[in-house]
Design an enzyme around this catalytic site. Sequence first.
Site, PDB file in Angstrom:
ATOM      1  N   ASP A  20      13.820   3.412  -6.543  1.00 10.59           N
ATOM      2  CA  ASP A  20      12.814   2.362  -6.436  1.00 10.59           C
ATOM      3  C   ASP A  20      12.374   1.988  -7.861  1.00 10.59           C
ATOM      4  OD1 ASP A  20      10.489   1.950  -3.750  1.00 10.59           O
ATOM      5  OD2 ASP A  20      10.632   0.734  -5.574  1.00 10.59           O
ATOM      6  N   ASP A  64      10.528  -3.237  -6.844  1.00  7.44           N
ATOM      7  CA  ASP A  64       9.152  -3.393  -6.378  1.00  7.44           C
ATOM      8  C   ASP A  64       8.540  -4.715  -6.873  1.00  7.44           C
ATOM      9  OD1 ASP A  64       6.922  -1.944  -5.083  1.00  7.44           O
ATOM     10  OD2 ASP A  64       5.964  -2.197  -7.038  1.00  7.44           O
ATOM     11  N   HIS A 111       7.495   1.662   4.132  1.00  9.46           N
ATOM     12  CA  HIS A 111       6.332   2.533   3.893  1.00  9.46           C
ATOM     13  C   HIS A 111       5.021   1.765   3.809  1.00  9.46           C
ATOM     14  CE1 HIS A 111       7.525   0.819   0.147  1.00  9.46           C
ATOM     15  NE2 HIS A 111       6.380   1.172  -0.374  1.00  9.46           N
ATOM     16  N   ASP A 112       5.126   0.414   3.849  1.00 11.85           N
ATOM     17  CA  ASP A 112       3.917  -0.427   3.800  1.00 11.85           C
ATOM     18  C   ASP A 112       3.589  -1.031   5.156  1.00 11.85           C
ATOM     19  OD1 ASP A 112       4.959  -1.927   0.644  1.00 11.85           O
ATOM     20  OD2 ASP A 112       3.699  -0.162   1.006  1.00 11.85           O
ATOM     21  N   GLU A 120      12.127  -6.712  -3.649  1.00 16.14           N
ATOM     22  CA  GLU A 120      11.010  -6.882  -2.721  1.00 16.14           C
ATOM     23  C   GLU A 120      10.302  -8.155  -3.138  1.00 16.14           C
ATOM     24  OE1 GLU A 120       7.415  -4.868  -3.317  1.00 16.14           O
ATOM     25  OE2 GLU A 120       6.860  -4.777  -1.224  1.00 16.14           O
TER      26      GLU A 120
HETATM   27  O1  TEU Z   1       4.242  -3.532  -2.245  1.00 18.27           O
HETATM   28  C1  TEU Z   1       3.938  -4.832  -2.655  1.00 18.27           C
HETATM   29  C2  TEU Z   1       2.904  -5.400  -1.798  1.00 18.27           C
HETATM   30  O2  TEU Z   1       2.568  -6.526  -1.983  1.00 18.27           O
HETATM   31  C3  TEU Z   1       2.368  -4.630  -0.652  1.00 18.27           C
HETATM   32  O3  TEU Z   1       1.557  -3.586  -1.151  1.00 18.27           O
HETATM   33  C4  TEU Z   1       1.550  -5.550   0.199  1.00 18.27           C
HETATM   34  O4  TEU Z   1       0.714  -6.293  -0.665  1.00 18.27           O
HETATM   35  C5  TEU Z   1       0.669  -4.811   1.133  1.00 18.27           C
HETATM   36  O5  TEU Z   1       1.348  -3.722   1.676  1.00 18.27           O
HETATM   37  C6  TEU Z   1       0.280  -5.807   2.197  1.00 18.27           C
HETATM   38  O6  TEU Z   1      -0.932  -5.399   2.758  1.00 18.27           O
HETATM   39  C7  TEU Z   1       4.893  -2.767  -3.249  1.00 18.27           C
HETATM   40  C8  TEU Z   1       5.097  -1.381  -2.678  1.00 18.27           C
HETATM   41  O7  TEU Z   1       5.957  -1.469  -1.553  1.00 18.27           O
HETATM   42  C9  TEU Z   1       3.739  -0.831  -2.313  1.00 18.27           C
HETATM   43  O8  TEU Z   1       3.865   0.443  -1.670  1.00 18.27           O
HETATM   44  C10 TEU Z   1       2.937  -0.693  -3.596  1.00 18.27           C
HETATM   45  O9  TEU Z   1       1.623  -0.281  -3.251  1.00 18.27           O
HETATM   46  C11 TEU Z   1       2.856  -2.028  -4.334  1.00 18.27           C
HETATM   47  O10 TEU Z   1       4.094  -2.709  -4.420  1.00 18.27           O
HETATM   48  C12 TEU Z   1       2.425  -1.773  -5.772  1.00 18.27           C
HETATM   49  O11 TEU Z   1       3.478  -1.114  -6.440  1.00 18.27           O
END
Ligand code: TEU
Length: 545
Positions: free
Chosen positions: A99, A201, A317-318, A243
């Site tokens: 990642d 990311d 994971h989000d 992403e």
């Molecule tokens: O996520 C990008 C991101 O925009 C998400 O956090 C999204 O805004 C949120 O989940 C929506 O509610 C990436 C990673 O996947 C995330 O785990 C990180 O927290 C974020 O970037 C910062 O690195």
Amino acid sequence: HGLQMWWHQSTIYQIYPRSFADSNADGIGDLPGITSKLEYLKALGVDLLWLSPIFASPMDDNGYDISDYRNIAPEYGSLADFDFLVSEARHRGMGVILDLVVNHTSDEHPWFQQARSSRKNPLHDFYIWREPAIGGGPPNGLTSSFGGSAWTFDPSCGQYYLHLFSRRQPDLNWENPLLRSEIYQMMNWWLDRGISGFRMDVIDYIGKSVDQSIITDGPHLHDYLQEMNHMTFGDRDVVTVGETWSATPGSALLYSGRERHELSMVFQFEHVTQQWDEIYGKWRSRPFDLGKLKSVLSKWQLALADDGWNSLFWGNHDLPRAVSKYGDAKGFPLESAKMLATVLNLLKGTPFIYQGEEIGMTNVPFTKIEQYRDIETLNMHRLHLEAGMSPEEFLKGANENGRDNARTPMQWSDGANAGFTTGIPWIEVNENYTIINAEHAISDEHSIWSHYRKLIRLRKEHRVIVYGRYQSHLESHPDVFAYTRSLDGSLVLVFANFSARQITIELPNELQVTGKCLITNYSDRGELGGSLSMSPYEAFAILAD
Ligand code: TEU
Ligand code: CA
């Protein structure tokens, strides 16, 4: 189908290391834990393992805040553990994708410690600093995804720095060629270690132009990606997935077009965000609407039919757990999880399976905010309550869409802590581990796990699944998602009932076929006549004669 790449027929499995498998009883997943589960992953049949960040980090955002790009977080293990994992995976025919988090670092990264020490420091310009606004306060109105202003004042140099996530995740300044070159050197250092690619990311942010308040799709974004491709992975046989929450079909072609020399593919999130509330976003989601979901998925299939490449995913994971979000975890957990797997994994693109999705893991019914760990959830809880939302309403939103739904420990068995750890888990295990766990699943040919394994194999056996032209059918039906895939005379028909009801549908002539049932979550179907009666959440695919 233009250029054919090996990963066009691959299935990628996402591991959230903190929650996958703990090998040393500290309640935190780690690299040796992952290595101990490679046989399980090989049996499933996945080709690539995407590991969420494993690098040194204060874990403010569970590793998406990196303080040393060239070292493993001590609680996850060592570089030797990493090299061993990569070689053990390779012996089993699997590659490891890392990642890449380069929109920002941790505030504990030495670069930031130097940058903030003085405006004169040579690394000051690795980050994004601005003077206070006239009359004091943040330079402009940019806000952080994790709540509040995207600017924090640093007294040691008397300026504000930008952080589009937590204030402990300062944004890097990609306009600085020295910074870009440091990043490319780091990427090559990992590529030389034998990894199979990167997940990138929030990569759509790196072209930001803050004085115009432009965050995504900035003026130089694609210049940077083409430079990165050229300077690092471009001439290596690896996979890259960006992403890009902001992606549209148009920009996805810029990121993943064959002649673009940027990325292999991107994650777009339109099927996720179309359910979010205008104001409160994910914290007040709208009811599921199959019509919208079908039109979004079809739009993306058609947009990238001849160039570019789709990623296919329900979760990560989000995001909330697929069976809870799009299926029916209470009434028809098994049937609806298999239906979701079938309808997604037979589309055109590279499928991603998020850890636990393959055994039907569900959202976690936390009842107190203290059970949550995710910085986004905890920050937004505070801010929404300050803005007047009731604790109960916020908790409902967190139960439905909070990121910790995907971060409870992987459920390996019905033993203590679901076999994840012999210590105290860093986050509570979902209590349904006694019935939902890998041990039960791998020995049951009717399990969700066995269904995923069959789908992964079908993709390898049938080119029509990899390269077949997508055509949607029964578009206006409120409960059924039906589509075909066709290639050189082969025709696969896919039907999915997204409802808990027995339904009967009339089939147009072109769908009245006989053939071989490739997969089903009920009994085999070999012949489709004028009308089709489908059981709750029934899904099947037929290869026409
Ligand atoms: O996520 C990008 C991101 O925009 C998400 O956090 C999204 O805004 C949120 O989940 C929506 O509610 C990436 C990673 O996947 C995330 O785990 C990180 O927290 C974020 O970037 C910062 O690195
Ligand atoms: Ca551990």
